[in-house]
Scaffold this active site. Structure first.
Site: not given
Ligand code: SF4
Length: 234
Positions: A229-230
């Site tokens: 995930e970012c």
């Protein structure tokens, strides 16, 4: 922390989540607009899910508030799609940019930070601008679906976003990949042509690779790294 604070308390969020769980995404978006007015916005990476939500939102309001994170490292096809959205929907998307350009980041922290410290790079190019923007919002809308990753499997239609201090609305949580593409075909929604070249999930070009048929759709993101995930979604 969002200085305006969420306009709904935990009980109201829970009630809304329960009530909207079985509703179509358009009903969730209608509720979001009625509840938050001009203080709710759609986060768009112009991926397939976001395009469905944009199409729905534009059918519900002539003043959709849509923002995107322009990291300076998006694919040319993504920038072209943003232009197509302007033509098709009259969309004036809010463009969020990092404090540092890609060149300034390279001068300050060295070239290709994404290869050495992707969390730091995402922090500078995505999380910081998003945090700043969400401070003045009461709610944000995302295109996450439960079947995308194990972490997303617990997502609710409406939930408190502890990280950014506002309400998070996920109208497509129950949708499948087939639901998304069924909607796109039926409504002739524009989409990123990279989806047809093996890219089910599209982010920055240095961190997005094509995947083979049958592979985890998000396995092309940050390939070879322990990162999924970012930092935008918990
Ligand atoms: S996805 Fe990659 S290039 Fe984009 S901000 Fe994150 S680490 Fe940097």
């Amino acid at each position: 922390m969002n200085t305006n604070g969420p306009m709904l308390g935990p009980d109201e969020i829970e009630r809304a989540a329960n009530r909207l769980e079985g509703s179509p995404p358009e009903a969730t978006l209608t509720w979001a607009l009625q509840t938050f007015g001009a203080r709710v916005s759609l986060a768009s990476s112009f991926g397939a899910e976001d395009m469905c939500l944009l199409d729905m939102l534009c059918a519900l309001t002539d003043k959709p508030r849509v923002f995107y994170l322009d990291t300076g490292l998006l694919f040319p096809e993504t920038y072209t799609l943003i232009e197509r959205c302007r033509e098709r929907y009259g969309l004036q998307a809010i463009r969020l940019t990092p404090l540092l350009t890609v060149e300034e980041q390279a001068e300050t922290l060295g070239p290709e930070l994404w290869k050495r410290a992707p969390d730091r790079c995402c922090g500078i190019r995505k999380v910081e601008p998003l945090t700043h923007f969400l401070r003045t919002e009461a709610a944000w809308i995302t295109g996450i679906r439960r079947d995308q990753t194990p972490a997303r499997a617990r997502a609710r239609v409406v939930e408190p976003d502890e990280k950014f201090g506002l309400v998070k609305i996920n109208p497509l949580v129950r949708w499948t990949h087939e639901d998304v593409w069924g909607y796109i075909r039926t409504r002739d929604v524009p989409y990123n042509p990279l989806h047809e070249r093996g890219y089910p999930s599209i982010g920055c070009w240095p961190c997005t690779a094509p995947v083979l048929a049958g592979e985890d759709p998000r396995s092309g993101r940050w390939q070879g790294m322990d990162k999924t995930e970012c930092g935008l979604h918990q």
